[in-house]
Design a protein around this motif. Sequence first.
Motif, PDB file in Angstrom:
ATOM      1  N   GLN A 197      -8.001  -9.613 103.946  1.00 21.36           N
ATOM      2  CA  GLN A 197      -9.241  -9.254 103.258  1.00 21.36           C
ATOM      3  C   GLN A 197     -10.316  -8.766 104.232  1.00 21.36           C
ATOM      4  O   GLN A 197     -11.502  -8.764 103.915  1.00 21.36           O
ATOM      5  N   ASN A 198      -9.896  -8.362 105.437  1.00 15.59           N
ATOM      6  CA  ASN A 198     -10.814  -7.785 106.428  1.00 15.59           C
ATOM      7  C   ASN A 198     -11.939  -8.753 106.794  1.00 15.59           C
ATOM      8  O   ASN A 198     -13.105  -8.361 106.894  1.00 15.59           O
ATOM      9  N   LYS A 199     -11.595 -10.015 106.983  1.00 19.04           N
ATOM     10  CA  LYS A 199     -12.574 -11.046 107.322  1.00 19.04           C
ATOM     11  C   LYS A 199     -12.204 -11.670 108.667  1.00 19.04           C
ATOM     12  O   LYS A 199     -11.027 -11.877 108.968  1.00 19.04           O
ATOM     13  N   SER A 236     -14.385  -7.965 117.048  1.00 18.77           N
ATOM     14  CA  SER A 236     -14.001  -7.996 115.623  1.00 18.77           C
ATOM     15  C   SER A 236     -14.739  -6.920 114.851  1.00 18.77           C
ATOM     16  O   SER A 236     -15.276  -7.168 113.760  1.00 18.77           O
ATOM     17  N   LYS A 237     -14.795  -5.727 115.411  1.00 18.31           N
ATOM     18  CA  LYS A 237     -15.527  -4.631 114.791  1.00 18.31           C
ATOM     19  C   LYS A 237     -14.966  -4.301 113.412  1.00 18.31           C
ATOM     20  O   LYS A 237     -13.769  -4.424 113.162  1.00 18.31           O
ATOM     21  N   ASN A 238     -15.880  -3.855 112.540  1.00 16.30           N
ATOM     22  CA  ASN A 238     -15.512  -3.377 111.201  1.00 16.30           C
ATOM     23  C   ASN A 238     -14.871  -4.453 110.323  1.00 16.30           C
ATOM     24  O   ASN A 238     -14.060  -4.149 109.454  1.00 16.30           O
ATOM     25  N   THR A 239     -15.223  -5.702 110.586  1.00 17.44           N
ATOM     26  CA  THR A 239     -14.776  -6.786 109.710  1.00 17.44           C
ATOM     27  C   THR A 239     -15.985  -7.602 109.260  1.00 17.44           C
ATOM     28  O   THR A 239     -17.039  -7.595 109.907  1.00 17.44           O
ATOM     29  N   GLU A 240     -15.835  -8.309 108.145  1.00 18.27           N
ATOM     30  CA  GLU A 240     -16.874  -9.239 107.709  1.00 18.27           C
ATOM     31  C   GLU A 240     -16.834 -10.461 108.624  1.00 18.27           C
ATOM     32  O   GLU A 240     -15.757 -11.019 108.869  1.00 18.27           O
ATOM     33  N   LEU A 241     -17.996 -10.876 109.113  1.00 20.57           N
ATOM     34  CA  LEU A 241     -18.077 -11.962 110.087  1.00 20.57           C
ATOM     35  C   LEU A 241     -18.602 -13.234 109.431  1.00 20.57           C
ATOM     36  O   LEU A 241     -19.636 -13.214 108.760  1.00 20.57           O
ATOM     37  N   ILE A 282      -6.379 -15.908 102.133  1.00 24.81           N
ATOM     38  CA  ILE A 282      -6.966 -15.023 103.141  1.00 24.81           C
ATOM     39  C   ILE A 282      -6.140 -15.037 104.426  1.00 24.81           C
ATOM     40  O   ILE A 282      -5.831 -16.108 104.956  1.00 24.81           O
ATOM     41  N   THR A 283      -5.784 -13.861 104.882  1.00 27.19           N
ATOM     42  CA  THR A 283      -5.252 -13.697 106.226  1.00 27.19           C
ATOM     43  C   THR A 283      -6.385 -13.160 107.100  1.00 27.19           C
ATOM     44  O   THR A 283      -6.769 -11.990 106.961  1.00 27.19           O
ATOM     45  N   PRO A 284      -6.970 -13.947 107.975  1.00 25.03           N
ATOM     46  CA  PRO A 284      -8.075 -13.449 108.798  1.00 25.03           C
ATOM     47  C   PRO A 284      -7.599 -12.362 109.757  1.00 25.03           C
ATOM     48  O   PRO A 284      -6.470 -12.404 110.241  1.00 25.03           O
ATOM     49  N   VAL A 285      -8.487 -11.404 110.016  1.00 23.89           N
ATOM     50  CA  VAL A 285      -8.187 -10.439 111.067  1.00 23.89           C
ATOM     51  C   VAL A 285      -8.250 -11.136 112.422  1.00 23.89           C
ATOM     52  O   VAL A 285      -7.353 -10.991 113.252  1.00 23.89           O
ATOM     53  N   THR A 286      -9.323 -11.928 112.611  1.00 21.73           N
ATOM     54  CA  THR A 286      -9.531 -12.646 113.867  1.00 21.73           C
ATOM     55  C   THR A 286     -10.114 -14.026 113.572  1.00 21.73           C
ATOM     56  O   THR A 286     -10.921 -14.174 112.652  1.00 21.73           O
ATOM     57  N   VAL A 287      -9.698 -15.022 114.329  1.00 23.53           N
ATOM     58  CA  VAL A 287     -10.357 -16.333 114.326  1.00 23.53           C
ATOM     59  C   VAL A 287     -10.675 -16.675 115.773  1.00 23.53           C
ATOM     60  O   VAL A 287      -9.948 -16.289 116.689  1.00 23.53           O
ATOM     61  N   ALA A 288     -11.772 -17.384 115.968  1.00 24.77           N
ATOM     62  CA  ALA A 288     -12.163 -17.732 117.329  1.00 24.77           C
ATOM     63  C   ALA A 288     -12.947 -19.031 117.317  1.00 24.77           C
ATOM     64  O   ALA A 288     -13.377 -19.516 116.264  1.00 24.77           O
ATOM     65  N   GLY A 289     -13.117 -19.596 118.509  1.00 20.43           N
ATOM     66  CA  GLY A 289     -13.890 -20.823 118.644  1.00 20.43           C
ATOM     67  C   GLY A 289     -13.831 -21.316 120.076  1.00 20.43           C
ATOM     68  O   GLY A 289     -13.181 -20.706 120.938  1.00 20.43           O
ATOM     69  N   PHE A 290     -14.516 -22.423 120.323  1.00 20.84           N
ATOM     70  CA  PHE A 290     -14.484 -23.044 121.643  1.00 20.84           C
ATOM     71  C   PHE A 290     -13.250 -23.946 121.748  1.00 20.84           C
ATOM     72  O   PHE A 290     -13.346 -25.166 121.793  1.00 20.84           O
ATOM     73  N   MET A 291     -12.065 -23.327 121.718  1.00 19.54           N
ATOM     74  CA  MET A 291     -10.785 -24.026 121.857  1.00 19.54           C
ATOM     75  C   MET A 291     -10.504 -24.988 120.698  1.00 19.54           C
ATOM     76  O   MET A 291      -9.854 -26.017 120.851  1.00 19.54           O
ATOM     77  N   SER A 292     -10.973 -24.644 119.510  1.00 17.41           N
ATOM     78  CA  SER A 292     -10.730 -25.473 118.326  1.00 17.41           C
ATOM     79  C   SER A 292      -9.242 -25.564 118.012  1.00 17.41           C
ATOM     80  O   SER A 292      -8.484 -24.606 118.179  1.00 17.41           O
ATOM     81  N   THR A 293      -8.799 -26.729 117.541  1.00 19.73           N
ATOM     82  CA  THR A 293      -7.416 -26.907 117.093  1.00 19.73           C
ATOM     83  C   THR A 293      -7.067 -25.924 115.991  1.00 19.73           C
ATOM     84  O   THR A 293      -5.916 -25.501 115.859  1.00 19.73           O
ATOM     85  N   ALA A 294      -8.055 -25.556 115.189  1.00 21.60           N
ATOM     86  CA  ALA A 294      -7.815 -24.635 114.077  1.00 21.60           C
ATOM     87  C   ALA A 294      -7.267 -23.289 114.548  1.00 21.60           C
ATOM     88  O   ALA A 294      -6.551 -22.609 113.801  1.00 21.60           O
ATOM     89  N   SER A 302      -0.612 -17.994 110.002  1.00 19.69           N
ATOM     90  CA  SER A 302      -0.819 -16.555 109.884  1.00 19.69           C
ATOM     91  C   SER A 302      -0.600 -15.897 111.243  1.00 19.69           C
ATOM     92  O   SER A 302      -1.548 -15.584 111.967  1.00 19.69           O
ATOM     93  N   PRO A 303       0.666 -15.685 111.644  1.00 20.53           N
ATOM     94  CA  PRO A 303       0.976 -15.161 112.984  1.00 20.53           C
ATOM     95  C   PRO A 303       0.328 -13.814 113.301  1.00 20.53           C
ATOM     96  O   PRO A 303       0.085 -13.496 114.467  1.00 20.53           O
ATOM     97  N   GLN A 304       0.046 -13.025 112.273  1.00 20.65           N
ATOM     98  CA  GLN A 304      -0.549 -11.701 112.516  1.00 20.65           C
ATOM     99  C   GLN A 304      -2.034 -11.769 112.846  1.00 20.65           C
ATOM    100  O   GLN A 304      -2.620 -10.776 113.309  1.00 20.65           O
ATOM    101  N   THR A 305      -2.666 -12.901 112.625  1.00 18.93           N
ATOM    102  CA  THR A 305      -4.082 -13.071 112.952  1.00 18.93           C
ATOM    103  C   THR A 305      -4.262 -13.169 114.461  1.00 18.93           C
ATOM    104  O   THR A 305      -3.506 -13.861 115.137  1.00 18.93           O
ATOM    105  N   ARG A 306      -5.282 -12.498 114.980  1.00 15.98           N
ATOM    106  CA  ARG A 306      -5.607 -12.647 116.394  1.00 15.98           C
ATOM    107  C   ARG A 306      -6.469 -13.893 116.571  1.00 15.98           C
ATOM    108  O   ARG A 306      -7.498 -14.051 115.901  1.00 15.98           O
ATOM    109  N   ALA A 307      -6.069 -14.780 117.448  1.00 19.10           N
ATOM    110  CA  ALA A 307      -6.821 -16.010 117.724  1.00 19.10           C
ATOM    111  C   ALA A 307      -7.383 -15.937 119.138  1.00 19.10           C
ATOM    112  O   ALA A 307      -6.680 -15.564 120.080  1.00 19.10           O
TER     113      ALA A 307
END
Length: 336
Positions: A197-199, A236-241, A282-294, A302-307
């Motif tokens: 969903q481009n998120k 994460s350009k061109n995605t909803e943040l 939802i399949t996120p385009v990208t997920v990020a964090g300060f080394m979160s377990t998530a 979702s292997p195609q998601t960039r983490a």
Amino acid sequence: MKQIKNYFANGEPSIFVITSPFQVLCTYSAIKNLKITDYLIIVVYAEIDIRKEQVFTCLDYFQLEYIKFKLYDHVVIQETFSFDCFFRNKHKAHYSRAFLGDYRDDIFKPIAFKYLKRNSAIIYLDDGNSSLIHFQKLRSTPLRSCIYNIFFSLIAHFRSIYINKYYYTIYSDISTKMVTKKNNLNILIKKQNLINQNKSFFIGTSPDSYTRAMKLSHEEYLSYLETTLKKFKELSKNTELYFIPHGKDKYIDEIKIMLKELGFQLLKLNEIVEIYLTRKKITPVTVAGFMSTALYTIKQLSPQTRAIGFMTKKIPQYEFIANYYKNHDIDIVYLK
């Protein structure tokens, strides 16, 4: 004691003593993957806050029955020296194993011991990154906990209960002397049919815990957070943040202006992000964090998601976590 059974066998009567939303996810996985029909879930809590509301919401989502155990200042001593902790209570103790969600908490073992029969075992569930730290012994154990561990080792020997030996973990490929079984969260994977969903989502951390571990001031943390969100937006350009705050983040009001200026939508959840993404398909385009377990669990789902795991300082325990995640297709970005 003589080991007489496989404590990861399917269908064994089991109790679960848990305290966090992620531990609910691990509990559900264990119940389904190990085909457990006779179970008791005990939720330990002090006060009802956002974090505990997430626990109960997740349990209700999975349609799991549970009982609540509210802590008081005296309860650890009271439970530890209760009759049921030292001796088998024939009316309660028919369970073959106890899954504990927090190896560090002194109250979990005496609660479990009341329900365990002879020749039973304690199995630890994952508690996020703390499990990785536990495996590698990167955190010192407080004196009080050392004394309790010795004490419960004696009771366990007397009652033929195995402790400190078994782990049901998403990190089963890590080197450890413990006996592990893989928790691959496959029951969630089977349930979902996710859609791109481009998120993109930034997973917040608990500021108090993170600043303490990384030896940062609160002001330094806010500065790093702003730098990180800018970098995440660039990647994460061109995605909803979206920014998802941690359940223990009590400083949300301080960063609302920052989020608005950078184009992030604040997304407060009453459930853990893994369930939210599954429920919303939802399949996120990208997920990020300060080394979160998530980052790790979402990458499984979702292997195609960039983490992306962002690092602020080179602290040994976080360096180990970063290296482990890097070997599991998570990009590590060091901030200056």
